[in-house]
Design a protein around this motif. Structure first.
Motif, mmCIF file in Angstrom:
data_model
loop_
_atom_site.group_PDB
_atom_site.id
_atom_site.type_symbol
_atom_site.label_atom_id
_atom_site.label_comp_id
_atom_site.label_asym_id
_atom_site.label_seq_id
_atom_site.Cartn_x
_atom_site.Cartn_y
_atom_site.Cartn_z
ATOM 1 N N SER A 1 0.677 5.494 -2.241
ATOM 2 C CA SER A 1 0.125 5.786 -3.567
ATOM 3 C C SER A 1 0.238 4.619 -4.538
ATOM 4 N N ARG A 2 1.368 3.944 -4.543
ATOM 5 C CA ARG A 2 1.575 2.852 -5.502
ATOM 6 C C ARG A 2 0.622 1.687 -5.235
ATOM 7 N N PHE A 3 0.227 1.507 -3.979
ATOM 8 C CA PHE A 3 -0.626 0.367 -3.615
ATOM 9 C C PHE A 3 -1.978 0.817 -3.071
ATOM 10 N N GLU A 4 -2.328 2.079 -3.240
ATOM 11 C CA GLU A 4 -3.524 2.640 -2.615
ATOM 12 C C GLU A 4 -4.774 1.835 -2.959
ATOM 13 N N MET B 1 10.348 -3.572 -0.324
ATOM 14 C CA MET B 1 9.387 -2.638 -0.910
ATOM 15 C C MET B 1 9.845 -2.164 -2.287
ATOM 16 N N THR B 2 11.159 -2.039 -2.461
ATOM 17 C CA THR B 2 11.683 -1.687 -3.784
ATOM 18 C C THR B 2 11.367 -2.793 -4.782
ATOM 19 N N HIS B 3 11.569 -4.053 -4.367
ATOM 20 C CA HIS B 3 11.228 -5.182 -5.241
ATOM 21 C C HIS B 3 9.753 -5.129 -5.637
ATOM 22 N N LEU B 4 8.875 -4.911 -4.652
ATOM 23 C CA LEU B 4 7.441 -4.904 -4.926
ATOM 24 C C LEU B 4 7.054 -3.752 -5.845
ATOM 25 N N PHE C 1 7.093 -14.273 4.915
ATOM 26 C CA PHE C 1 6.150 -13.165 4.758
ATOM 27 C C PHE C 1 5.644 -13.132 3.323
ATOM 28 N N SER C 2 4.359 -12.838 3.178
ATOM 29 C CA SER C 2 3.792 -12.638 1.844
ATOM 30 C C SER C 2 3.989 -11.178 1.456
ATOM 31 N N TRP C 3 3.796 -10.875 0.178
ATOM 32 C CA TRP C 3 3.994 -9.501 -0.276
ATOM 33 C C TRP C 3 2.966 -8.560 0.350
ATOM 34 N N ARG C 4 1.746 -9.016 0.566
ATOM 35 C CA ARG C 4 0.734 -8.175 1.197
ATOM 36 C C ARG C 4 1.086 -7.903 2.669
ATOM 37 N N GLU C 5 1.632 -8.900 3.354
ATOM 38 C CA GLU C 5 2.036 -8.711 4.745
ATOM 39 C C GLU C 5 3.164 -7.688 4.840
ATOM 40 N N ILE C 6 4.074 -7.701 3.883
ATOM 41 C CA ILE C 6 5.184 -6.747 3.886
ATOM 42 C C ILE C 6 4.665 -5.312 3.764
ATOM 43 N N ILE C 7 3.705 -5.103 2.874
ATOM 44 C CA ILE C 7 3.129 -3.765 2.717
ATOM 45 C C ILE C 7 2.407 -3.349 3.990
ATOM 46 N N ALA C 8 1.678 -4.295 4.606
ATOM 47 C CA ALA C 8 0.965 -3.992 5.855
ATOM 48 C C ALA C 8 1.939 -3.588 6.956
ATOM 49 N N ILE C 9 3.065 -4.285 7.051
ATOM 50 C CA ILE C 9 4.085 -3.951 8.062
ATOM 51 C C ILE C 9 4.692 -2.583 7.769
ATOM 52 N N TRP C 10 5.009 -2.331 6.512
ATOM 53 C CA TRP C 10 5.646 -1.089 6.097
ATOM 54 C C TRP C 10 4.758 0.122 6.385
ATOM 55 N N GLU C 11 3.450 -0.030 6.175
ATOM 56 C CA GLU C 11 2.528 1.100 6.310
ATOM 57 C C GLU C 11 2.099 1.364 7.755
ATOM 58 N N ASP C 12 2.368 0.437 8.640
ATOM 59 C CA ASP C 12 1.970 0.605 10.039
ATOM 60 C C ASP C 12 3.001 1.474 10.757
ATOM 61 N N ASN D 1 12.576 -10.654 -12.109
ATOM 62 C CA ASN D 1 11.502 -9.957 -12.825
ATOM 63 C C ASN D 1 10.703 -10.924 -13.687
ATOM 64 N N LEU D 2 11.423 -11.748 -14.438
ATOM 65 C CA LEU D 2 10.761 -12.689 -15.347
ATOM 66 C C LEU D 2 9.935 -13.709 -14.572
ATOM 67 N N TYR D 3 10.467 -14.164 -13.445
ATOM 68 C CA TYR D 3 9.727 -15.130 -12.624
ATOM 69 C C TYR D 3 8.427 -14.506 -12.100
ATOM 70 N N ILE D 4 8.512 -13.250 -11.647
ATOM 71 C CA ILE D 4 7.326 -12.569 -11.123
ATOM 72 C C ILE D 4 6.309 -12.344 -12.233
#
Length: 268
Positions: free
Chosen positions: A126-129, A202-205, A148-159, A215-218
């Motif tokens: 839901s958060r990244f739908e 995933m918590t960080h993202l 790993f990039s942030w998008r790759e992490i989400i892809a791994i997590w959702e698989d 947080n400030l850097y992001i």
């Protein structure tokens, strides 16, 4: 065998169409082979391989199981195809350069490009739908030394497939680093709860860094400027893992208790 494979990829134009990820040299195996692994791409091609399978060599395209069907069928229509599977297409002929050139021409087709881009994988959490995700070879297990990039992490997590070895490995506890691509800005963290390191990522993202200076850097630079890596996996009590995390912070001097400086991203 790289002295055979790489000139084929370069001369045919295939090498210029992809970014090299890594070379794997398996010429000492009982069946010698080499792999030219490429970075995530909309074709969902993961590697080009050359196998020395007596009495003849064969050229392989290693791809994601959900490669665009039109692209897959077009590749499999080439007369040099000798074998196909869920993850690969094998070609065999006297002239491997001609095979590679034919493949390059197929991939350069505007119709193939549009078809491949139209079947990109989208996030369903839901958060990244709806977020477009890259193709990641989740069957691999090697993570140390990888970024790993942030998008790759989400892809791994959702698989949730049985083949997702990466998620299993990254679900262990341990120490990790988030850093800028040039390595100057760094944040060390630890995972010692449910979900392991990838759960912590995933918590960080989900919370834009989930740590004060990070947080400030992001917010300032965005997560596209950050890479994620595992420093070490570790078994032990929570306090033992936190103690090891503190050691890494001190070793690399990432703690800054004062105002944000964009370099030392650990507040404590």
């Amino acid at each position: 065998m790289f002295d055979v494979l790489e000139p084929i990829l370069t001369t045919s134009g295939l090498a210029s169409m992809f970014k090299l990820k890594e070379r794997y040299d398996k010429t000492n195996e009982s069946t010698p082979w080499v792999k030219y692994s490429v970075k995530p791409n909309f074709y969902k091609i993961r590697a080009f391989e050359l196998w020395d399978n007596e009495p003849k060599r064969f050229f392989r395209i290693y791809h994601a199981p959900d490669m665009n069907e039109y692209l897959k069928n077009t590749l499999m229509s080439l007369p040099e195809v000798v074998k196909k599977g869920t993850y690969f297409i094998d070609f065999q002929a006297a002239d491997y350069l001609q095979i590679a050139t034919n493949i390059a021409e197929i991939l350069a087709s505007e119709e193939i490009i549009q078809e491949s881009k139209a079947t990109s994988r989208l996030a369903h959490t839901s958060r990244f739908e709806g977020l477009e995700l890259p193709d990641v070879d989740v069957s691999q297990e090697e993570v140390l030394g990888q970024t790993f990039s942030w998008r790759e992490i989400i892809a791994i997590w959702e698989d949730n497939s049985e083949q997702n070895n990466l998620k299993k490995v990254l679900s262990q506890n341990g120490i990790y680093i988030q850093r800028s691509e040039d390595g100057k800005s760094r944040y060390f963290g630890s995972a010692y709860g449910t979900g392991g390191i990838i759960g912590r990522w995933m918590t960080h993202l989900g919370f834009l860094g989930d740590a004060h200076h990070l947080n400030l850097y992001i917010l300032e630079n965005g997560y596209n400027s950050i890479t994620f890596s595992v420093i070490e996996f570790m078994e032990g009590t929570n306090s033992e893992i936190i103690q090891k995390e503190s050691m890494w912070k001190k070793t690399f001097g990432t703690i800054n208790k004062g105002p944000y400086n964009g370099i030392q991203l650990n507040k404590n």
